[in-house]
Design a protein around this motif. Structure first.
Motif, PDB file in Angstrom:
ATOM      1  N   VAL A  78      13.813 -28.329  -7.666  1.00 22.57           N
ATOM      2  CA  VAL A  78      14.266 -27.655  -6.328  1.00 22.57           C
ATOM      3  C   VAL A  78      14.769 -28.608  -5.480  1.00 22.57           C
ATOM      4  N   GLY A 123      10.800 -21.101  -4.343  1.00 25.71           N
ATOM      5  CA  GLY A 123      10.318 -20.061  -5.218  1.00 25.71           C
ATOM      6  C   GLY A 123      11.462 -19.704  -6.257  1.00 25.71           C
ATOM      7  N   SER A 124      12.671 -20.581  -6.066  1.00 25.27           N
ATOM      8  CA  SER A 124      13.890 -20.152  -6.977  1.00 25.27           C
ATOM      9  C   SER A 124      14.409 -21.709  -7.592  1.00 25.27           C
ATOM     10  N   PRO A 125      13.551 -22.272  -8.273  1.00 22.59           N
ATOM     11  CA  PRO A 125      13.811 -23.428  -8.806  1.00 22.59           C
ATOM     12  C   PRO A 125      15.148 -23.523  -9.855  1.00 22.59           C
ATOM     13  N   VAL A 126      15.729 -24.638  -9.725  1.00 18.93           N
ATOM     14  CA  VAL A 126      16.969 -24.731 -10.696  1.00 18.93           C
ATOM     15  C   VAL A 126      16.669 -25.170 -11.930  1.00 18.93           C
ATOM     16  N   TYR A 185      17.056 -25.910  -1.199  1.00 17.50           N
ATOM     17  CA  TYR A 185      16.803 -24.751  -2.020  1.00 17.50           C
ATOM     18  C   TYR A 185      15.435 -23.968  -1.823  1.00 17.50           C
ATOM     19  N   ASP A 186      15.309 -22.776  -2.107  1.00 22.82           N
ATOM     20  CA  ASP A 186      13.896 -21.872  -2.019  1.00 22.82           C
ATOM     21  C   ASP A 186      13.012 -22.418  -2.938  1.00 22.82           C
ATOM     22  N   SER A 232      12.508 -27.785 -14.498  1.00 28.28           N
ATOM     23  CA  SER A 232      12.967 -26.838 -13.395  1.00 28.28           C
ATOM     24  C   SER A 232      12.737 -27.582 -11.978  1.00 28.28           C
TER      25      SER A 232
END
Length: 193
Positions: free
Chosen positions: A34, A41-44, A38-39, A32
């Motif tokens: 970031v 709290g919302s990893p890719v 990007y936020d 994961s």
């Protein structure tokens, strides 16, 4: 020998496209990250093959290639992708941020104009999964004009393979044997799938 750049894409090359259930190949490990902007709290989620780092590092240590990221990950490629593969930081081609809905807005890969300007007359191996026939014609034209350019195009659902490394080694051996110039005794192939 003049400098030869190794341009490396990320998506479809080091991060294969996920299957219908959103998973990467069994050969890849989920991470994961970031990316910039990007936020946190919302990893890719991304999937990386741990053999890719050593495979690229060996290639770079064996051949006179200068590695450069050529990806929409831009400056995030080294810290978020390369570091997870154990690669030293590489510079990146600064690609323009474009408002496009297709990767081929002009019939060729959207990165190509920026890459062409960045390379100038430098020789290059470019690994990307998204070339079109127009990109292969561009590489052939550069090669014919005395600027050897090899396009290596992995399957985006599989990604980079050892056979791609062997193709690059063979091409570089031919480049050393037949340096650019008007009296070149042999032909250099410009594209490989």
């Amino acid at each position: 020998m003049p400098e030869v750049y190794l341009l490396i894409d990320v998506d479809g090359v080091l991060i294969p496209f996920p299957d219908s259930e959103g998973n990467g190949p069994a050969t890849h490990v989920r991470h994961s990250v970031v990316p910039t902007g990007y936020d946190a709290g919302s990893p890719v989620p991304i999937w990386l093959n741990p053999t890719h780092g050593p495979m690229l590092a060996v290639l770079i240590s064996e051949l006179p290639l200068t590695p450069v990221w050529c990806t929409s990950w831009r400056g995030d490629a080294s810290p978020l992708i390369g570091a997870k593969l154990g690669l030293e930081p590489f510079p990146h081609v600064e690609l323009a941020r474009q408002d496009i809905t297709t990767s081929h807005p002009n019939g060729y890969l959207w990165k190509r104009d920026d890459v062409s300007a960045w390379l100038g007359t430098a020789q290059a191996v470019w690994i990307d999964d998204d070339f079109t026939a127009a990109d292969h014609a561009w590489a052939a034209s550069r090669t014919a004009a005395g600027t050897p350019t090899l396009l290596v195009q992995p399957d985006p659902r599989v990604g980079l393979l050892p056979t791609h490394m062997e193709t690059i080694r063979s091409w570089m051996a031919e480049l050393v044997r037949c340096p650019p110039g008007p009296s070149r005794p042999c032909a250099i192939d410009a594209s490989v799938a």
